[in-house]
Design an enzyme around this catalytic site. Structure first.
Site, PDB file in Angstrom:
ATOM      1  N   ASP A   7       0.857  -1.199   0.000  1.00 43.31           N
ATOM      2  CA  ASP A   7       0.000   0.000   0.000  1.00 43.31           C
ATOM      3  C   ASP A   7       0.888   1.242   0.000  1.00 43.31           C
ATOM      4  O   ASP A   7       2.082   1.170   0.324  1.00 43.31           O
ATOM      5  CB  ASP A   7      -0.943   0.042   1.216  1.00 43.31           C
ATOM      6  CG  ASP A   7      -1.921   1.228   1.142  1.00 43.31           C
ATOM      7  OD1 ASP A   7      -2.446   1.498   0.046  1.00 43.31           O
ATOM      8  OD2 ASP A   7      -2.140   1.897   2.161  1.00 43.31           O
ATOM      9  N   CYS A  70      -4.228  -1.352  -2.444  1.00 43.48           N
ATOM     10  CA  CYS A  70      -4.272   0.090  -2.697  1.00 43.48           C
ATOM     11  C   CYS A  70      -5.065   0.265  -3.980  1.00 43.48           C
ATOM     12  O   CYS A  70      -4.634  -0.182  -5.048  1.00 43.48           O
ATOM     13  CB  CYS A  70      -2.843   0.609  -2.870  1.00 43.48           C
ATOM     14  SG  CYS A  70      -2.743   2.341  -3.310  1.00 43.48           S
ATOM     15  N   CYS A 194     -11.063   2.986  -1.173  1.00 45.37           N
ATOM     16  CA  CYS A 194      -9.684   3.278  -0.772  1.00 45.37           C
ATOM     17  C   CYS A 194      -9.463   2.497   0.513  1.00 45.37           C
ATOM     18  O   CYS A 194     -10.322   2.518   1.413  1.00 45.37           O
ATOM     19  CB  CYS A 194      -9.508   4.775  -0.526  1.00 45.37           C
ATOM     20  SG  CYS A 194      -7.955   5.187   0.294  1.00 45.37           S
ATOM     21  N   HIS A 196      -7.671   2.986   2.964  1.00 40.23           N
ATOM     22  CA  HIS A 196      -7.582   3.778   4.191  1.00 40.23           C
ATOM     23  C   HIS A 196      -8.973   3.986   4.821  1.00 40.23           C
ATOM     24  O   HIS A 196      -9.081   4.208   6.017  1.00 40.23           O
ATOM     25  CB  HIS A 196      -6.984   5.162   3.930  1.00 40.23           C
ATOM     26  CG  HIS A 196      -5.491   5.189   3.780  1.00 40.23           C
ATOM     27  ND1 HIS A 196      -4.839   4.653   2.703  1.00 40.23           N
ATOM     28  CD2 HIS A 196      -4.520   5.720   4.580  1.00 40.23           C
ATOM     29  CE1 HIS A 196      -3.527   4.852   2.831  1.00 40.23           C
ATOM     30  NE2 HIS A 196      -3.315   5.497   3.964  1.00 40.23           N
TER      31      HIS A 196
END
Ligand code: DGL
Length: 270
Positions: A7, A70, A194, A196
């Site tokens: 990532d 990612c 995403c 995150h």
């Protein structure tokens, strides 16, 4: 028998946690390119070169199979890497397809023509680079017809997470959800595109309301990986040890990772 997880920074840890739980006997080598995060504001060439460097490092650590945890790298670099760069004895897989298969009610590898699916109005939250690549819409169009996708580029969210500023990150989520709702007032499903963003899943769900089904990738990717390894056990590379590698400052990155994952995580320099 290690597998690599790549990532731009800390987001892939959400995927790592899910794959570790699903495959407890497999060692995983994590590579966070924290020195160059966020990727979401970089151009495709830049993302391609940085992703290649990370994947090569993971191959050197004994991981013949690397998961790009990612979306930005999957959107901007994966197809090009697979077509012209990855050698025959190595594999690089992305995180888009398992998610789209879940949304379109398909089994892995079902390549039948696109068909109508239950969900008609989908909100996509992703980085600016992923949104502008339109990779999500392209992959969806191979599998489903009649799905209206409204994409919201969530500028600033990854930076705030990498900085550990979750109050700012949550405020940005609320404002991006508001912006999305101005374009699509009643989405039925929302994609956290995403890796995150699962760290903020509660904030997304609260801002969207309970009527919206939120899809996030970690568990879907874990299932797909387990299935893939069952069919391709030879892709478990020679590496024996789990490791956390970063291009950033290992002490700082370890602190943030420990904070997010609620367990001690020690990164070393890539
Ligand atoms: N977590 C990554 C993604 O899924 C990267 C975000 C970024 O570096 O901007 O897109």
């Amino acid at each position: 028998m290690a597998v690599g997880i790549f990532d731009s920074g800390l987001g892939g840890l959400t995927v790592l946690e899910a794959v570790r739980k699903r495959l407890p006997h497999v060692p995983f080598v994590y590579y966070g390119d924290n020195a160059h995060a966020p990727y979401g504001v970089r151009d495709a060439e830049d993302v391609y070169e940085l992703t290649k460097a990370g994947v090569e490092r993971l191959w050197a650590a004994g991981c013949d199979l690397v998961i790009l945890a990612c979306n930005t790298a999957s959107a901007a670099a994966l197809r090009r890497m697979q077509e012209s760069w990855v050698p025959a004895d190595k594999r690089v897989l992305g995180v888009f397809v398992p998610l789209i298969e879940a949304l379109t009610e398909r089994q892995w590898g079902d390549n039948s023509p696109p068909r109508e699916v239950a969900v008609k109005h989908v909100a996509l939250f992703a980085t600016p680079a992923t949104v502008s690549s339109r990779a999500f819409q392209r992959e969806l169009a191979f599998r489903a017809i009649g799905v209206d996708v409204e994409a919201q580029a969530c500028g600033g969210v990854v930076d705030a997470i990498e900085e550990g500023d979750m109050i700012l990150a949550e405020a940005l989520v609320r404002s991006h959800v508001d912006a999305l709702r101005r374009k699509m007032p009643a989405p039925e499903a929302a994609i956290l595109g995403c890796t995150h963003y699962p760290l903020l899943e509660g904030a997304f769900q609260a801002a969207l309301g309970t009527g919206v089904q939120v899809y996030s990738q970690a568990n879907l990717v874990a299932e797909s990986l387990a299935d893939y390894l069952e069919r391709h056990p030879n892709m478990l590379g020679p590496g024996q040890k789990s490791l956390f590698l970063t291009t950033g400052d290992p002490a700082r990155v370890s602190d943030r990772a420990t904070q997010f994952m609620h367990r001690p995580i020690a990164f070393e320099a890539a």
